[in-house]
Scaffold this motif. Structure first.
Motif, PDB file in Angstrom:
ATOM      1  N   VAL A   1      86.899  12.968  33.002  1.00 45.04           N
ATOM      2  CA  VAL A   1      85.041  12.653  33.649  1.00 45.04           C
ATOM      3  C   VAL A   1      84.855  12.150  32.101  1.00 45.04           C
ATOM      4  N   PRO A   2      84.151  10.566  31.717  1.00 49.84           N
ATOM      5  CA  PRO A   2      83.684   9.873  31.034  1.00 49.84           C
ATOM      6  C   PRO A   2      82.051  11.230  30.735  1.00 49.84           C
ATOM      7  N   GLY A   3      81.464  10.921  29.838  1.00 49.87           N
ATOM      8  CA  GLY A   3      80.266  10.714  29.768  1.00 49.87           C
ATOM      9  C   GLY A   3      79.522  11.941  29.631  1.00 49.87           C
ATOM     10  N   LEU A   4      78.378  11.826  30.220  1.00 52.63           N
ATOM     11  CA  LEU A   4      77.366  13.156  30.497  1.00 52.63           C
ATOM     12  C   LEU A   4      77.737  13.567  32.196  1.00 52.63           C
ATOM     13  N   ARG A   5      77.732  13.209  32.332  1.00 59.42           N
ATOM     14  CA  ARG A   5      78.764  14.126  33.759  1.00 59.42           C
ATOM     15  C   ARG A   5      79.884  14.783  33.304  1.00 59.42           C
ATOM     16  N   GLY A   6      80.752  14.337  32.623  1.00 58.30           N
ATOM     17  CA  GLY A   6      82.063  14.755  32.714  1.00 58.30           C
ATOM     18  C   GLY A   6      81.610  15.775  31.306  1.00 58.30           C
ATOM     19  N   SER A   7      80.742  15.971  30.716  1.00 62.90           N
ATOM     20  CA  SER A   7      80.533  16.617  29.810  1.00 62.90           C
ATOM     21  C   SER A   7      79.725  17.733  30.279  1.00 62.90           C
ATOM     22  N   ALA A   8      78.953  17.925  31.199  1.00 61.03           N
ATOM     23  CA  ALA A   8      77.758  18.679  32.034  1.00 61.03           C
ATOM     24  C   ALA A   8      78.737  19.253  32.957  1.00 61.03           C
ATOM     25  N   ALA A   9      79.515  18.830  33.470  1.00 59.13           N
ATOM     26  CA  ALA A   9      81.000  19.841  34.849  1.00 59.13           C
ATOM     27  C   ALA A   9      81.804  20.401  33.308  1.00 59.13           C
ATOM     28  N   ALA A  10      82.306  19.900  31.998  1.00 60.01           N
ATOM     29  CA  ALA A  10      82.924  21.177  31.343  1.00 60.01           C
ATOM     30  C   ALA A  10      82.538  22.314  31.233  1.00 60.01           C
ATOM     31  N   PHE A  11      80.904  22.132  30.966  1.00 61.59           N
ATOM     32  CA  PHE A  11      80.214  22.441  30.820  1.00 61.59           C
ATOM     33  C   PHE A  11      80.105  24.318  30.974  1.00 61.59           C
ATOM     34  N   ALA A  12      79.827  23.500  32.567  1.00 60.12           N
ATOM     35  CA  ALA A  12      79.426  24.204  34.150  1.00 60.12           C
ATOM     36  C   ALA A  12      80.578  25.267  33.984  1.00 60.12           C
ATOM     37  N   ALA A  13      81.504  24.480  34.272  1.00 54.17           N
ATOM     38  CA  ALA A  13      83.240  24.715  34.143  1.00 54.17           C
ATOM     39  C   ALA A  13      83.298  26.259  33.450  1.00 54.17           C
TER      40      ALA A  13
ATOM     41  N   HIS B   1      94.966  34.814  25.217  1.00 52.88           N
ATOM     42  CA  HIS B   1      95.414  34.158  23.440  1.00 52.88           C
ATOM     43  C   HIS B   1      94.720  33.064  23.620  1.00 52.88           C
ATOM     44  N   GLN B   2      93.808  32.971  23.328  1.00 49.28           N
ATOM     45  CA  GLN B   2      92.750  31.571  23.212  1.00 49.28           C
ATOM     46  C   GLN B   2      93.566  30.192  21.898  1.00 49.28           C
ATOM     47  N   HIS B   3      93.986  29.200  22.278  1.00 47.12           N
ATOM     48  CA  HIS B   3      94.166  28.476  21.666  1.00 47.12           C
ATOM     49  C   HIS B   3      93.221  26.979  20.603  1.00 47.12           C
ATOM     50  N   PHE B   4      92.668  27.131  19.764  1.00 46.67           N
ATOM     51  CA  PHE B   4      91.396  26.571  19.256  1.00 46.67           C
ATOM     52  C   PHE B   4      89.794  26.965  19.611  1.00 46.67           C
ATOM     53  N   GLY B   5      89.060  27.798  18.418  1.00 43.89           N
ATOM     54  CA  GLY B   5      87.894  28.325  18.604  1.00 43.89           C
ATOM     55  C   GLY B   5      86.477  27.888  19.134  1.00 43.89           C
ATOM     56  N   THR B   6      87.075  26.001  19.386  1.00 45.39           N
ATOM     57  CA  THR B   6      86.504  25.408  20.540  1.00 45.39           C
ATOM     58  C   THR B   6      86.371  25.862  21.660  1.00 45.39           C
ATOM     59  N   TRP B   7      85.650  25.559  22.770  1.00 38.66           N
ATOM     60  CA  TRP B   7      85.785  26.223  24.198  1.00 38.66           C
ATOM     61  C   TRP B   7      86.130  27.581  24.117  1.00 38.66           C
TER      62      TRP B   7
END
Length: 398
Positions: A57-69, A86-92
């Motif tokens: 999902v592009p743009g701010l809408r996608g970023s906000a959805a990811a943060f909420a998820a 077991h986490q892959h990547f320290g990001t997210w």
């Protein structure tokens, strides 16, 4: 049987198989991948993946959805009730580390490169603050931090990850899938152990008698496609060969210009996983002139292992963790970073070898990968780590 929740941020499969590859090769592990968002086109992998928000999902809408998820992802992992996360990547990583803390189970994180390079970034805005918080929390909460190369482990310590938690774990490649091609396009498939059988398979085109050099990867400055072109043009004056460039990226125009000027160079675009294997099987030498680009350096370079698993010797720049993916002088050659003359010279030396010496080099490349960098050995090592960590008493969640 150990129950493992693998967690990660946004992911596409293919190409990012490494987040599920170990699960596919550990019969003693009951595992599932919990992605913040995922696009999975491989039906064999899809049943293992659970996603918390739509992918792409592009743009701010996608970023906000990811943060909420993040909360949904954390709850899904908690409901799965794993023995280890077991986490892959320290990001997210907040969902995975948070679920592990909720359950009082070990939290393992694999660092792949980007999550190490970003560790020393200054906080400039909301999203750099979010990234910094994820990376800091990942380091603090992890029981164990796995770096994909020794070089990356050193970089992680230098940039602030706790040294006492860091261990090296090579990811490995599927040496049952990436296998050599025999005479006339026959495929050498492992039967029992690494015993080889000849099974006819089609090739994507008929090669002529000229030896083939392969560059396969993103057509970007950091991957060194310009250096591969320059070295090939230099070498072509003394050693006739073909340079096949497989990939796409921002330097495609540069490659097309070289193709127009030099008939021995071809550009073949993107390939799927089977197409990558076919391209490698046709090659006589694989080149990876990966090089520093700002803070970035190659953390490992699985493509070098895939080529060697197909019996193709590699010539690689001595940059970042790339040197750890071959045995210099035995399965290929390391050359100084950004030294195109040395690159041309090393490729030329391999192409000039007599057939017997070339076969020995090819077999050595295959043997090294099977013995030291296969997904089977990597998964076995990881399974032992899981077992060791889950035998310890669980911590109390706050």
């Amino acid at each position: 049987m150990t129950r493992v929740a693998v967690t990660t941020g946004p992911v596409r499969i293919p190409p990012t198989y490494f987040v599920v590859n170990h699960l596919l090769h550990m019969p003693d592990v009951d595992g599932r991948l919990f992605a913040l968002s995922a696009e999975v086109d491989d039906p064999a992998v899809a049943p293992l993946v659970e996603t918390s928000t739509p992918y792409g999902v592009p743009g701010l809408r996608g970023s906000a959805a990811a943060f909420a998820a993040v909360r949904r992802q954390r709850r899904a992992v908690r409901d799965f009730a794993p023995d280890l996360v077991h986490q892959h990547f320290g990001t997210w990583s907040l969902a995975g580390s948070g679920a592990a803390r909720d359950l009082g189970v070990p939290f393992v994180a694999t660092l792949h490169g980007y999550d190490v390079f970003r560790r020393s970034d200054a906080v400039r805005d909301f999203w750099t603050w979010v990234t910094a918080r994820n990376l800091r929390t990942c380091g603090e909460r992890a029981t164990t931090l796995l770096a994909v190369s020794g070089w990356l482990a050193g970089e992680a310590v230098r940039r602030g990850y706790p040294a006492e938690k860091i261990e090296v774990h090579y990811q490995g490649v599927d040496t049952d899938f990436f296998t050599p091609a025999g005479p006339d396009g026959t495929e050498a498939r492992p039967a029992t152990g690494d015993q080889l059988l000849d099974v006819p398979v089609p090739r994507d085109s008929v090669r002529d008698d000229l030896p083939e050099v392969l560059f396969l990867g993103a057509l970007e400055r950091r991957k060194g496609v310009a250096d591969a072109l320059a070295a090939s043009v230099d070498l072509a004056r003394s050693v006739p060969h073909r340079l096949r460039v497989v990939g796409a990226g921002s330097q495609e125009a540069l490659v097309r210009a070289a193709v127009a000027e030099h008939p021995h160079i071809t550009l073949e675009g993107m390939r799927d996983r089977a197409g990558v294997r076919d391209a490698m099987r046709r090659a006589d030498v694989f080149v990876l002139p990966t090089q520093q680009d700002g803070e970035w350096r190659e953390a490992a370079g699985l493509v070098t292992l895939e080529a060697q698993a197909c019996g193709v010797p590699a010539v690689v720049y001595a940059s970042g963790g790339a040197p750890e993916m071959l045995d210099d002088g035995t399965t290929g050659t390391l050359v100084p970073e950004r030294d195109t003359r040395a690159l041309a010279g090393a490729v030329g030396e391999i192409l000039r070898l007599d057939p017997t010496a070339r076969r020995h080099l090819s077999q050595a490349a295959r043997d090294f990968t099977v013995a030291h960098r296969s997904i089977a050995s990597s998964a076995a090592e990881l399974s032992e780590r899981y077992a060791s960590l889950t035998r310890r008493p669980r911590t109390e969640s706050p």
